[in-house]
Design an enzyme around this catalytic site. Structure first.
Site, short mmCIF file in Angstrom:
data_model
loop_
_atom_site.label_atom_id
_atom_site.label_comp_id
_atom_site.label_asym_id
_atom_site.label_seq_id
_atom_site.Cartn_x
_atom_site.Cartn_y
_atom_site.Cartn_z
CG HIS A 185 -9.92 -7.37 -8.74
ND1 HIS A 185 -10.68 -6.22 -8.69
CD2 HIS A 185 -8.79 -7.11 -8.01
CE1 HIS A 185 -10.05 -5.31 -7.97
NE2 HIS A 185 -8.91 -5.83 -7.55
CB CYS A 186 -5.70 -7.19 -12.88
SG CYS A 186 -3.91 -7.22 -13.10
N PRO A 187 -4.82 -7.63 -9.49
CG PRO A 187 -3.52 -9.18 -8.32
CD PRO A 187 -4.55 -9.08 -9.40
#
Length: 456
Positions: A185-187
């Protein structure tokens, strides 16, 4: 046993006020995603970070165009000077921001739809022995084994989505969804990176790296032009263009992050790994069943068609019929249902529909009322005494508000006593005589259900 029923009613955040219009999938979505344009774009719950990412890209490009590229347009020939400005503007706003970033952040990354109910255990044919009028609970196995390219791979059961995750699938605790070929999950983009957007994520990171190198290089070109035109040292030339110094420092630091990320993902693509697999499984110590060779691995990422989404977020959700009355003790339970209603995958309580505060009592009251209505429909009250018939009809007219455990029918001094007519009716429908002055409240509930339904 806890079985999650399908959602009923309207979603408070959907904006729908009446029951005439059917809700759409994005309005009843159980994940933590945020939707825009009526479900046409799906983002993660941290979508606000997308604004910071855009600012970190657009701001230095704007500074470059104003203080560096505009000055280079005067030093070079007309077409060459304009091309320096045009390349950076088109590359930034068209490729990096508008296309690649939007395709990475605003589309379904490969979410697997949830099940409304747990799956049936393998080998279950519905012919399990019935004990005491209840179907025995069947526990689902926590882990299954499947074969991928001749290698045995374990797949796990997801308690939140109530499904066995396919190989390479994992549950994202931020978006609260199971994602196919989950990478991370890429913030920075506010979205999970999975099967359907990994290609665009890599191209976005790679394009950002090229953009940093482009700005870094032309800032030094502008400093060199100042040195040649004024015949001065590099330090004096740098003082005359502070914007170039700021951009050089900024892009130098940034290229270590995005450039290092690009190199890392090039390694992952060449070995057909995901970030999650690389950190968790360490394929350098064991065989990787997905590795097809460098050429085939790159083809799989960049030259294969992207599968269609398994979710139609704008589709109308059919109205679910009311759940039929059923015995509380039967059915299937997930591997970790020993913790009551606790959501083991997410570490919080699962949501309930309707008023679930009554627990099993609520269900039993519904069963009792339904069975009582069946008696009336089948004419079962016509052959019992007027006293018993009047009592049962009065209870039925209460509309389900009376529970057998809470009613005052035949209750004396804290114990339950049943009239002879009731016992005779129970014996006539084939049930064992369970009367007696000292019977418990649970016994009366079971007896009441049997009395109410002659089919039992």
């Amino acid at each position: 046993m806890y079985v999650v029923p399908p959602p009923q009613g309207t979603d408070p955040g959907s904006g729908s006020t009446g029951g005439s219009d059917a809700l759409r999938t994005y309005q009843t979505w159980k994940g933590s995603n945020i939707f825009f344009l009526q479900g046409r774009f799906i983002f993660g719950p941290d979508v606000r970070s997308l604004g910071l990412t855009i600012f970190l890209i657009v701001a230095p490009v704007t500074v470059f165009c104003v203080f560096v590229a505009r000055k280079l347009m005067d030093d070079y020939s007309h077409h060459l000077g304009i091309s320096i400005m045009a390349v950076v503007v088109v590359f930034t706003f068209y490729f990096v921001v508008l296309v690649l970033l939007l395709l990475t952040s605003g589309r379904d990354p490969g979410i697997i739809p949830r099940n409304a109910h747990p799956p049936e255990p393998e080998g279950y044919d519905g012919s399990a022995d019935v004990i005491g009028g209840q179907t025995p609970q069947l526990r689902l196995p926590r882990i299954k084994e499947v074969e991928v390219n001749g290698v045995t791979v374990k797949i796990k059961y997801c308690d939140t989505c109530m499904l066995y995750r396919p190989p390479r699938c994992s549950h994202c605790s931020i978006c609260n969804n199971c994602v196919e070929r989950f990478d991370h999950h890429c913030p920075w983009v506010g979205q999970c990176i999975g099967l359907r957007n990994y290609r665009f994520f890599f191209m976005f990171v790679f394009s950002t790296t090229l953009l940093c190198i482009y700005v870094f290089g032309f800032c030094w070109v502008y400093i060199k032009r100042i040195m040649d035109s004024e015949e001065t040292s590099i330090w004096k030339a740098m003082i005359k263009t502070p914007a170039s110094i700021v951009l050089i420092v900024y892009t130098f630091i940034s290229v270590w992050f995005v450039g290092g990320l690009t190199a890392f993902h090039l390694y992952l693509i060449s070995t057909n790994q995901t970030t999650y697999e690389n950190f968790r499984y360490r394929y350098d110590r064991r065989a990787n069943p997905y590795n097809k060779g460098v050429v085939q691995n790159f083809k799989e990422i960049f030259f294969t068609s992207i599968p269609l989404s398994k979710n139609n977020f704008r589709a109308k959700v059919p109205k679910e019929p009311g759940l039929p009355g059923r015995s509380v003790g039967g059915g299937f339970i997930s591997p970790n249902m020993g913790k009551a209603v606790e959501d083991i995958e997410m570490g919080r309580k699962a949501a309930a529909w309707g008023d679930m505060g009554a627990g099993p009592d609520h269900c039993e009251a519904q069963i009792y009322n339904n069975d009582s209505l069946n008696i009336k429909d089948n004419g079962g009250l016509g052959e019992i005494s007027p006293d018993v018939r009047t009592t049962i009809e009065d209870m039925g007219e209460l509309g389900g508000g009376v529970h057998p455990r809470r009613s005052s029918w035949g209750r004396k001094s804290g114990s339950w006593e049943m009239s002879p007519e009731v016992l005779a009716l129970a014996a006539r429908v084939g049930e064992p005589n369970r009367g007696g002055g000292g019977s418990s409240s649970g016994s009366l509930m079971m007896s009441g259900n049997r009395i109410a339904d002659p089919k039992l």
